[in-house]
Design a protein around this motif. Sequence first.
Motif: not given
Length: 428
Positions: A306-321
């Motif tokens: 569950a924590a890895a799921e959250e970290a993965t989602t945050r990483w995808l959202a943090s990538v600048p265009p």
Amino acid sequence: MTDLLRLSKLYVVKQYEEDGSLIIETRSKNPRAPKRCCLLHSLDKNGTKRQRYRDHPVQGQPTMLEVLRQRFKCSFCGATHYEELPDVDADRRITARFRAYLEDQAIRLPFTQVADLNGVHETLIRRLFEERAARDLADYQPPLPRVLGMDEIYLHKRARFVIGDVENKTMLDMQPGRRDVDLRAYFEPLPGRERVEVVCQDMWKGYHTLTKAMFPNAVTVIDKYHVQRTANYGMEVVRKALYHGLSNKSRIALKRQRSVFLARWETCKPETKARLDNLFSLYPALSTAYALKERFYDIYEAESRAAAEEATTRWLASVPPEFERPFKTSIDAINNWRPHILRYFEHRYTSGYVERLNGLIRAMNRSGTGYSFEVLRAKAILKHGIMSGTTRYWRDPDGSPEDYPESFWWVVGVPLSTLEADLEAGTF
């Protein structure tokens, strides 16, 4: 006369030296004609012929057996035959025991060394080894483990398939290719496919398809090292993009800093952090890329799925265009393989040891001065294979209490530590 032969079918007539070699003249104790020539089997003695066969060196001296071999002629078809010699390999012109000795030596030592030690040509050693391997490995079927590792290594410009026991860190087998049809044919007859629970692999779709077809009870876990290195690739793309517009001197200086970006910030030395800070001040884009790489690695620091799921989602959202293209490999890995990547947090296995094995196989190839794939596979299994066995008992049919044991042995894997020590010693 002392019997230097100790061969059951031959006896010594005399011995002498010739050009530095020991010649032992022998005869058959009971000359035996070939079992059959043609339909009307009728063989008559037709003189003798002296033939020489190489044997074990005696006290370091090359030794030859000179056999006065009985010749026979078929009275019906006229064909000529020679008496049977169970103690010698007539095709190779060596004794049977010397052949067996050379086969064993070819497994234990490099072919060139065996040839030099025994005064024979390397080609003979290679052929004897290939024949021995064909006999001993004709029915080789590795036992399938609970956690199976799949990977490939490029040898002789082709992708070779490698499987191993992840839990016990042993190599199980190598195959010449990784085509789906070939791998299905390989796994289909292997017993115990239903026992495989986890398959560790890289992000090649063919392996996942193979797992679903061959291992009905197994789940796929993408090896974390294959996932993490996609972030290193993104880091490299950003670094190389900065070459444009730099002077030749600055470009070379930045190129020489390639390895420093592989370091993890939390564990690297203070001087490494100082080098990174200096580069970040000169090239702010490297600072952003490095931070993305570090956060991508941090996903595997999560304590639960569950924590890895959250970290993965945050990483995808943090990538600048503007960094989506350099880190496209990492983004695609998550989008295409996310369930199998995050399954690592339920089954914490990696096929990292298979990657280590790939390095050992390359070293095996170098030390063997270009062994063929078939020789590499056979030598690793025959020399370092761990043997396991069982004993079955057969009840005497007359009802007596006596049991008759029969043992069965098979290879259950090649330990990497043993293989590595052999390569370091230069005796593979």
